[in-house]
Design a protein around this motif. Structure first.
Motif, PDB file in Angstrom:
ATOM      1  N   LEU A 388       0.817  -1.210   0.000  1.00 51.30           N
ATOM      2  CA  LEU A 388       0.000   0.000   0.000  1.00 51.30           C
ATOM      3  C   LEU A 388       0.855   1.266   0.000  1.00 51.30           C
ATOM      4  CD1 LEU A 388      -2.792   1.258   0.087  1.00 51.30           C
ATOM      5  CD2 LEU A 388      -2.760   1.066   2.571  1.00 51.30           C
ATOM      6  N   ASN A 389       1.876   1.313   0.858  1.00 50.45           N
ATOM      7  CA  ASN A 389       2.724   2.509   0.924  1.00 50.45           C
ATOM      8  C   ASN A 389       3.519   2.717  -0.359  1.00 50.45           C
ATOM      9  OD1 ASN A 389       1.891   3.108   3.541  1.00 50.45           O
ATOM     10  ND2 ASN A 389       3.525   1.902   4.481  1.00 50.45           N
ATOM     11  N   ASP A 390       3.833   1.641  -1.060  1.00 51.10           N
ATOM     12  CA  ASP A 390       4.629   1.744  -2.286  1.00 51.10           C
ATOM     13  C   ASP A 390       3.811   2.236  -3.484  1.00 51.10           C
ATOM     14  OD1 ASP A 390       6.905   0.738  -0.966  1.00 51.10           O
ATOM     15  OD2 ASP A 390       6.246  -1.318  -1.311  1.00 51.10           O
ATOM     16  N   THR A 391       2.490   2.176  -3.380  1.00 49.31           N
ATOM     17  CA  THR A 391       1.661   2.620  -4.507  1.00 49.31           C
ATOM     18  C   THR A 391       1.589   4.145  -4.597  1.00 49.31           C
ATOM     19  OG1 THR A 391      -0.344   2.455  -3.138  1.00 49.31           O
ATOM     20  CG2 THR A 391       0.238   0.543  -4.484  1.00 49.31           C
ATOM     21  N   LYS A 392       2.018   4.855  -3.544  1.00 48.89           N
ATOM     22  CA  LYS A 392       2.145   6.318  -3.533  1.00 48.89           C
ATOM     23  C   LYS A 392       0.863   7.006  -4.026  1.00 48.89           C
ATOM     24  CE  LYS A 392       5.794   5.666  -6.036  1.00 48.89           C
ATOM     25  NZ  LYS A 392       7.024   5.761  -6.843  1.00 48.89           N
ATOM     26  N   HIS A 393       1.042   8.034  -4.892  1.00 47.45           N
ATOM     27  CA  HIS A 393      -0.122   8.811  -5.339  1.00 47.45           C
ATOM     28  C   HIS A 393      -1.015   8.034  -6.304  1.00 47.45           C
ATOM     29  CE1 HIS A 393       3.166   9.594  -8.234  1.00 47.45           C
ATOM     30  NE2 HIS A 393       2.205   9.551  -9.136  1.00 47.45           N
ATOM     31  N   TYR A 394      -0.559   6.862  -6.774  1.00 43.81           N
ATOM     32  CA  TYR A 394      -1.392   6.046  -7.665  1.00 43.81           C
ATOM     33  C   TYR A 394      -2.591   5.454  -6.917  1.00 43.81           C
ATOM     34  CZ  TYR A 394       2.696   6.071 -10.777  1.00 43.81           C
ATOM     35  OH  TYR A 394       3.739   6.437 -11.588  1.00 43.81           O
ATOM     36  N   ALA A 395      -2.454   5.308  -5.601  1.00 39.67           N
ATOM     37  CA  ALA A 395      -3.456   4.576  -4.815  1.00 39.67           C
ATOM     38  C   ALA A 395      -4.858   5.149  -4.983  1.00 39.67           C
ATOM     39  CB  ALA A 395      -3.064   4.564  -3.344  1.00 39.67           C
ATOM     40  N   ARG A 396      -4.968   6.466  -5.019  1.00 35.55           N
ATOM     41  CA  ARG A 396      -6.294   7.089  -5.085  1.00 35.55           C
ATOM     42  C   ARG A 396      -7.043   6.738  -6.366  1.00 35.55           C
ATOM     43  NH1 ARG A 396      -2.731  11.600  -5.658  1.00 35.55           N
ATOM     44  NH2 ARG A 396      -2.890  11.900  -3.417  1.00 35.55           N
ATOM     45  N   PHE A 397      -6.304   6.271  -7.384  1.00 39.05           N
ATOM     46  CA  PHE A 397      -6.937   5.863  -8.635  1.00 39.05           C
ATOM     47  C   PHE A 397      -7.067   4.345  -8.749  1.00 39.05           C
ATOM     48  CE2 PHE A 397      -4.820   9.930  -9.588  1.00 39.05           C
ATOM     49  CZ  PHE A 397      -5.924  10.676  -9.951  1.00 39.05           C
ATOM     50  N   LEU A 398      -6.088   3.624  -8.208  1.00 37.55           N
ATOM     51  CA  LEU A 398      -6.082   2.164  -8.340  1.00 37.55           C
ATOM     52  C   LEU A 398      -7.316   1.524  -7.737  1.00 37.55           C
ATOM     53  CD1 LEU A 398      -2.351   1.357  -7.486  1.00 37.55           C
ATOM     54  CD2 LEU A 398      -3.445   1.206  -9.735  1.00 37.55           C
ATOM     55  N   TRP A 399      -7.807   2.083  -6.643  1.00 34.74           N
ATOM     56  CA  TRP A 399      -8.929   1.454  -5.943  1.00 34.74           C
ATOM     57  C   TRP A 399     -10.282   1.869  -6.521  1.00 34.74           C
ATOM     58  CZ3 TRP A 399      -5.026  -0.858  -4.941  1.00 34.74           C
ATOM     59  CH2 TRP A 399      -4.007  -0.477  -4.083  1.00 34.74           C
ATOM     60  N   ARG A 400     -10.279   2.655  -7.591  1.00 38.60           N
ATOM     61  CA  ARG A 400     -11.544   3.105  -8.176  1.00 38.60           C
ATOM     62  C   ARG A 400     -12.088   2.125  -9.214  1.00 38.60           C
ATOM     63  NH1 ARG A 400     -12.220   8.755  -7.308  1.00 38.60           N
ATOM     64  NH2 ARG A 400     -13.220   9.134  -9.301  1.00 38.60           N
ATOM     65  N   VAL A 401     -11.294   1.100  -9.536  1.00 45.23           N
ATOM     66  CA  VAL A 401     -11.737   0.067 -10.480  1.00 45.23           C
ATOM     67  C   VAL A 401     -11.403  -1.298  -9.889  1.00 45.23           C
ATOM     68  CG1 VAL A 401     -11.406   1.555 -12.489  1.00 45.23           C
ATOM     69  CG2 VAL A 401      -9.547   0.097 -11.729  1.00 45.23           C
ATOM     70  N   PRO A 402     -12.140  -2.334 -10.250  1.00 39.67           N
ATOM     71  CA  PRO A 402     -11.839  -3.672  -9.705  1.00 39.67           C
ATOM     72  C   PRO A 402     -10.514  -4.194 -10.254  1.00 39.67           C
ATOM     73  CG  PRO A 402     -13.557  -3.819 -11.373  1.00 39.67           C
ATOM     74  CD  PRO A 402     -13.328  -2.355 -11.134  1.00 39.67           C
ATOM     75  N   PRO A 403      -9.707  -4.878  -9.429  1.00 41.93           N
ATOM     76  CA  PRO A 403      -8.464  -5.471  -9.918  1.00 41.93           C
ATOM     77  C   PRO A 403      -8.757  -6.612 -10.886  1.00 41.93           C
ATOM     78  CG  PRO A 403      -8.916  -6.227  -7.687  1.00 41.93           C
ATOM     79  CD  PRO A 403      -9.948  -5.182  -8.003  1.00 41.93           C
ATOM     80  N   GLY A 404      -7.763  -6.956 -11.719  1.00 44.25           N
ATOM     81  CA  GLY A 404      -8.005  -7.964 -12.742  1.00 44.25           C
ATOM     82  C   GLY A 404      -7.023  -9.120 -12.710  1.00 44.25           C
TER      83      GLY A 404
END
Length: 456
Positions: A388-404
């Motif tokens: 989680l900490n390594d995803t940095k500023h990407y995190a706020r976008f990554l969790w807006r769609v389901p993982p694949g």
């Protein structure tokens, strides 16, 4: 929405009129309507055209500038006629007059563009009457907004109703001051704000953006007020002026339902077909190493919620202890793990596990996650909690769609791509998502897996 409803009705009407008028011009009567292949042709072209217009965003909640709409309309008819010609060639349905098809194309395009022009004019009239407006909020020093743009926004001609502004130190006439920046969350709820214009630099801009993203508010940047490298941006034209806008990176509406339908259908079919393979792999795992068949692990899913991800077990049961010891004893291996979050020669992996990983068969149980709705067939990688900490500023976008199960990084080198590269590819996917992209990735996944590109 008024515009969307009438846009669909008029586009369909335009093709119906074009079809009837083309037959009349070509044959001087409409008797050909009794011929089944003419009816079939019309249904195919109409269906293709509507689907192309839809998936190109013509019927989105907020309608596009007229010039953009005309471009999409042209694409819709060109592609639909081209696809129809391919279908008729391969099915040997050659009864339909090619000249009639040309008439349908020209007349349909003329009607669609004419209807779009009239509809856009009527929509602007509705905006000026205060109908169908989107409430907007200005953040920062509103005096820095170009006067021409501000004057246009106040006319509501573009469907925008500015309810006021928030600023820590600016007071003045012209707009209603609704408070300071700290009041942002409260104000957007009170006034049902759908758009914000950040017009000047400020210290807590990321906090404002994060709240806006959480509330699915459209965010615009004027005067370079946002640190652009941290966010996926696109350009939107307002009053012939290009304005930077944070991309809407979420999957919803009809497209979201279609994606879910595709996921459910394909995963169910795959599970039925591959059930014998599941049995064989389960037996091999049981016979070659002690422990359970499946490996279950918490992963971060949609909206940041944890879910249990399933895989075939490829490691020994005390894998975590072995990893920590291995990293302590081998500094060079630790460096590899920090970069890739994986090891090329992982001491924890069993013999059958190496084969399963090489062939990606270890991920097949994730089809159950897709069936449940925890995952999608295509999406960003399902990240670990410790990442989680390594995803940095990407995190706020990554969790807006389901993982694949698969995604851009899986078809682009897989484990040869470092962790930062995976994040960037996941952002590319999120920022440019559409159903065609999903289908394209699914087709490219098959040869990537068979070639075992970057797999270990």
């Amino acid at each position: 929405m008024w515009y969307r409803r009438w846009s669909i009705v008029l586009d369909i009407s335009a093709l119906i009129l074009a079809f009837a008028l083309a037959l009349y011009i070509r044959f001087n009567n409409l008797s050909m309507l009794s011929r089944s292949w003419y009816v079939i042709t019309f249904i195919i072209v109409l269906t293709l055209d509507f689907l192309i217009l839809y998936f190109k965003g013509l019927y989105d909640k907020k309608h596009k500038p007229l010039f953009n709409q005309i471009g999409i309309v042209i694409d819709g008819l060109v592609y639909s006629v081209f696809i129809y010609l391919l279908i008729s060639y391969f099915t040997k349905m050659t009864y339909f007059s090619r000249l009639t098809l040309i008439y349908i194309f020209i007349i349909g395009l003329t009607f669609q563009i004419t209807f779009k022009t009239i509809l856009s004019y009527l929509q602007k009239r509705r905006y000026k009457k205060g109908l169908d407006l989107s409430n907007a909020l200005v953040i920062g020093d509103y005096t820095k907004i170009p006067k021409e743009l501000m004057d246009k926004l106040k006319t509501r001609e573009y469907g925008i109703n500015i309810v006021g502004y928030l600023s820590n130190d600016i007071n003045g006439n012209g707009l209603n001051r609704l408070g300071s920046i700290k009041d942002f969350s409260e104000v957007v709820d009170k006034y049902n704000v759908e758009m914000i214009f950040i017009v000047s630099k400020m210290e807590n801009v990321e906090e404002v953006i994060n709240i806006g993203l959480d509330k699915y508010i459209s965010i615009y940047s004027i005067n370079n007020s946002i640190n652009l490298p941290n966010y996926p941006m696109e350009i939107e034209i307002i009053n012939d002026m290009p304005i930077l806008k944070l991309k809407d990176v979420f999957i919803s509406g009809f497209e979201g339902h279609m994606k879910r339908l595709l996921d459910f259908t394909l995963s169910l079919i795959a599970l039925i077909i591959l059930s014998p393979l599941f049995v064989i792999i389960s037996l091999l795992i049981k016979l070659t190493s002690p422990g359970p068949v499946f490996f279950v692990q918490d992963r971060i899913g949609l909206n940041g919620k944890l879910f249990k991800a399933y895989k075939f077990r490829t490691m020994v049961i005390n894998a975590e202890e072995i990893l920590l010891k291995w990293l302590d004893e081998n500094p060079e291996i630790r460096e590899e793990y920090l970069v890739h979050h994986k090891l090329k020669n992982d001491p924890r992996v069993t013999k059958i596990g190496k084969f399963l990983r090489k062939t990606s068969l270890d991920e097949l149980p994730q089809l159950f996650n897709v069936l449940k709705g925890d995952m999608s067939l295509v999406g960003p990688r399902p990240y670990l909690v410790r990442e989680l900490n390594d995803t940095k500023h990407y995190a706020r976008f990554l969790w807006r769609v389901p993982p694949g199960i698969t995604g851009l990084w899986q078809i682009s080198g897989r484990n040869e791509v470092d962790f930062e590269g995976r994040l960037e590819m996941d952002m590319q996917y999120i920022s440019n998502w559409n159903l065609w992209l999903d289908i394209n990735i699914l087709f490219k996944t098959i040869p990537a897996v068979l070639k075992r590109d970057g797999a270990y």
